[in-house]
Design a protein around this motif. Structure first.
Motif, PDB file in Angstrom:
ATOM      1  N   ILE A  57       0.815  -1.147   0.026  1.00 35.40           N
ATOM      2  CA  ILE A  57      -0.080   0.115  -0.012  1.00 35.40           C
ATOM      3  C   ILE A  57       0.778   1.238  -0.083  1.00 35.40           C
ATOM      4  O   ILE A  57       1.692   1.488   0.819  1.00 35.40           O
ATOM      5  CB  ILE A  57      -0.987  -0.158   1.209  1.00 35.40           C
ATOM      6  CG1 ILE A  57      -1.878  -1.292   1.323  1.00 35.40           C
ATOM      7  CG2 ILE A  57      -1.805   1.162   1.304  1.00 35.40           C
ATOM      8  CD1 ILE A  57      -2.445  -1.707   2.574  1.00 35.40           C
ATOM      9  N   GLN A  58       0.746   2.126  -1.012  1.00 33.16           N
ATOM     10  CA  GLN A  58       1.521   3.338  -0.997  1.00 33.16           C
ATOM     11  C   GLN A  58       0.483   4.289  -0.364  1.00 33.16           C
ATOM     12  O   GLN A  58      -0.670   4.226  -0.194  1.00 33.16           O
ATOM     13  CB  GLN A  58       1.402   3.912  -2.515  1.00 33.16           C
ATOM     14  CG  GLN A  58       2.359   2.947  -3.296  1.00 33.16           C
ATOM     15  CD  GLN A  58       3.599   2.522  -2.758  1.00 33.16           C
ATOM     16  OE1 GLN A  58       4.519   3.585  -2.076  1.00 33.16           O
ATOM     17  NE2 GLN A  58       4.170   1.331  -2.855  1.00 33.16           N
ATOM     18  N   PRO A  59       1.144   5.532   0.070  1.00 29.06           N
ATOM     19  CA  PRO A  59       0.314   6.461   0.972  1.00 29.06           C
ATOM     20  C   PRO A  59      -0.846   6.904   0.067  1.00 29.06           C
ATOM     21  O   PRO A  59      -1.987   7.491   0.608  1.00 29.06           O
ATOM     22  CB  PRO A  59       1.381   7.761   1.192  1.00 29.06           C
ATOM     23  CG  PRO A  59       2.618   6.911   1.408  1.00 29.06           C
ATOM     24  CD  PRO A  59       2.403   5.766   0.299  1.00 29.06           C
ATOM     25  N   GLU A  60      -0.548   7.333  -1.374  1.00 26.32           N
ATOM     26  CA  GLU A  60      -2.078   7.512  -2.101  1.00 26.32           C
ATOM     27  C   GLU A  60      -2.853   6.588  -2.387  1.00 26.32           C
ATOM     28  O   GLU A  60      -4.025   7.065  -2.870  1.00 26.32           O
ATOM     29  CB  GLU A  60      -1.147   8.245  -3.455  1.00 26.32           C
ATOM     30  CG  GLU A  60      -0.212   7.108  -4.393  1.00 26.32           C
ATOM     31  CD  GLU A  60       1.015   7.152  -4.136  1.00 26.32           C
ATOM     32  OE1 GLU A  60       1.363   7.556  -3.001  1.00 26.32           O
ATOM     33  OE2 GLU A  60       1.838   6.694  -4.890  1.00 26.32           O
ATOM     34  N   ASP A  61      -2.744   5.322  -1.993  1.00 26.50           N
ATOM     35  CA  ASP A  61      -3.717   4.353  -2.241  1.00 26.50           C
ATOM     36  C   ASP A  61      -4.932   4.325  -0.943  1.00 26.50           C
ATOM     37  O   ASP A  61      -5.756   4.013  -1.151  1.00 26.50           O
ATOM     38  CB  ASP A  61      -3.116   2.999  -2.226  1.00 26.50           C
ATOM     39  CG  ASP A  61      -2.240   2.773  -3.634  1.00 26.50           C
ATOM     40  OD1 ASP A  61      -2.469   3.647  -4.425  1.00 26.50           O
ATOM     41  OD2 ASP A  61      -1.426   1.691  -3.490  1.00 26.50           O
ATOM     42  N   LEU A  62      -4.152   4.979   0.106  1.00 20.06           N
ATOM     43  CA  LEU A  62      -5.107   5.225   1.237  1.00 20.06           C
ATOM     44  C   LEU A  62      -6.276   6.075   0.869  1.00 20.06           C
ATOM     45  O   LEU A  62      -6.377   6.793   0.137  1.00 20.06           O
ATOM     46  CB  LEU A  62      -4.328   5.577   2.319  1.00 20.06           C
ATOM     47  CG  LEU A  62      -3.371   4.760   2.724  1.00 20.06           C
ATOM     48  CD1 LEU A  62      -2.441   5.505   4.057  1.00 20.06           C
ATOM     49  CD2 LEU A  62      -3.952   3.348   3.374  1.00 20.06           C
ATOM     50  N   PRO A  63      -7.423   5.810   1.532  1.00 20.23           N
ATOM     51  CA  PRO A  63      -8.553   6.791   1.516  1.00 20.23           C
ATOM     52  C   PRO A  63      -8.236   8.119   2.260  1.00 20.23           C
ATOM     53  O   PRO A  63      -7.565   8.141   2.948  1.00 20.23           O
ATOM     54  CB  PRO A  63      -9.951   5.857   2.307  1.00 20.23           C
ATOM     55  CG  PRO A  63      -9.135   4.817   2.846  1.00 20.23           C
ATOM     56  CD  PRO A  63      -7.690   4.412   2.108  1.00 20.23           C
TER      57      PRO A  63
END
Lengths: 98, 170
Positions: B78-84
């Motif tokens: 999980i990359q930080p930009e994938d997080l909601p």
């Protein structure tokens, strides 16, 4: 003295409910459910210490087995959803919405 | 007195870990703080003289289940930009606290009505492997078998859901 254990169990349960209601990350929601199961376990162990009987210990073991089964299934579902949408947001998974 | 100090230490650590789980943005940080909660709960079980559950909490919960969760989190990369996005997170948490407060108040009222009891360590092998195992295989045999079926079903379900898709035959 046993009251403080039960208060701690209540605090942990409420934090788990807060995590389930307010967060949108799938993993955080899942681990909040695990937190609620753990707070129930703490209450079981505390009550079984009060009554000096070991039935609460057996029930805590059952809860652990249920948590393990839940972890296996929930993580399989998360992998499947991530394959389909490559998102971890619970708001994205609204296929059943009418 | 020493047990009271240990209780306070473990209780504060457990609540801090749970708060971290709710507040951290990345699920890996949340998982790590949840491990702290699980380990301090194991210490509390030891203070309640539940020796077998103490060991099981460390081995099964903090060891097996949490390492499975951490493994899946790392597997998905999980990359930080994938997080909601979660713009109004603190506001959401505040609202959830307001929703939960009556439930907590109700539960506290219930606990206040219970008689208080001491939690000194019990001797006589209370909570050891042998007495708990005897109880498990005498009085709780049918639930134990049902749990084994539950684990089998969840294993097959996980294989079916996450396993490799077979080619559809024409």
């Amino acid at each position: 003295m046993i009251h403080s254990y039960l208060y701690l169990s209540i605090i942990l349960f409420c934090l788990g409910v807060v995590g389930v209601i307010s967060r949108r990350n799938v993993f955080t929601v899942f681990m909040s459910i695990e937190l609620m199961l753990n707070s129930a376990n703490l209450a079981f162990i505390a009550f079984s210490r009060v009554h000096e009987s070991m039935d609460g210990h057996v029930l805590a073991m059952m809860v652990m087995a249920v948590a393990a089964a839940e972890a296996a299934l929930a993580l399989a579902v998360v992998i499947l959803l991530h394959k389909h949408k490559s998102k971890l947001d619970t708001n994205v998974f609204s296929l059943l919405k009418g | 007195m020493f047990a009271d100090g240990l209780f306070m230490l473990f209780a504060v650590l457990a609540v801090l870990g749970a708060a971290g789980l709710v507040l951290f943005r990345h699920p890996m940080n949340g998982a790590m703080s949840f491990v702290i909660t699980l380990i301090s709960l194991a210490g509390l079980y030891a203070l309640l003289s539940a020796k077998l559950i103490f060991a099981l909490q460390l081995i099964v919960y903090a060891g097996a289940i949490m390492s499975l969760i951490v493994f899946i989190i790392m597997f998905l990369n999980i990359q930080p930009e994938d997080l909601p996005k979660e713009e109004g997170k603190l506001l959401n948490i505040l609202g959830a606290l307001i929703i939960v407060a009556p439930i907590g108040y109700f539960l506290v009222k219930i606990v206040n009505r219970l008689p208080n009891a001491t939690t000194e360590l019990l001797g006589n092998n209370f909570g050891g492997v042998k007495p708990v195992g005897l109880l498990l295989f005498k009085d709780w045999l049918v639930p134990f078998e049902i749990v084994s079926i539950l684990l089998l079903v969840s294993l097959m379900g996980a294989l079916l859901l996450a396993g490799k898709k077979k080619e559809v035959s024409k």
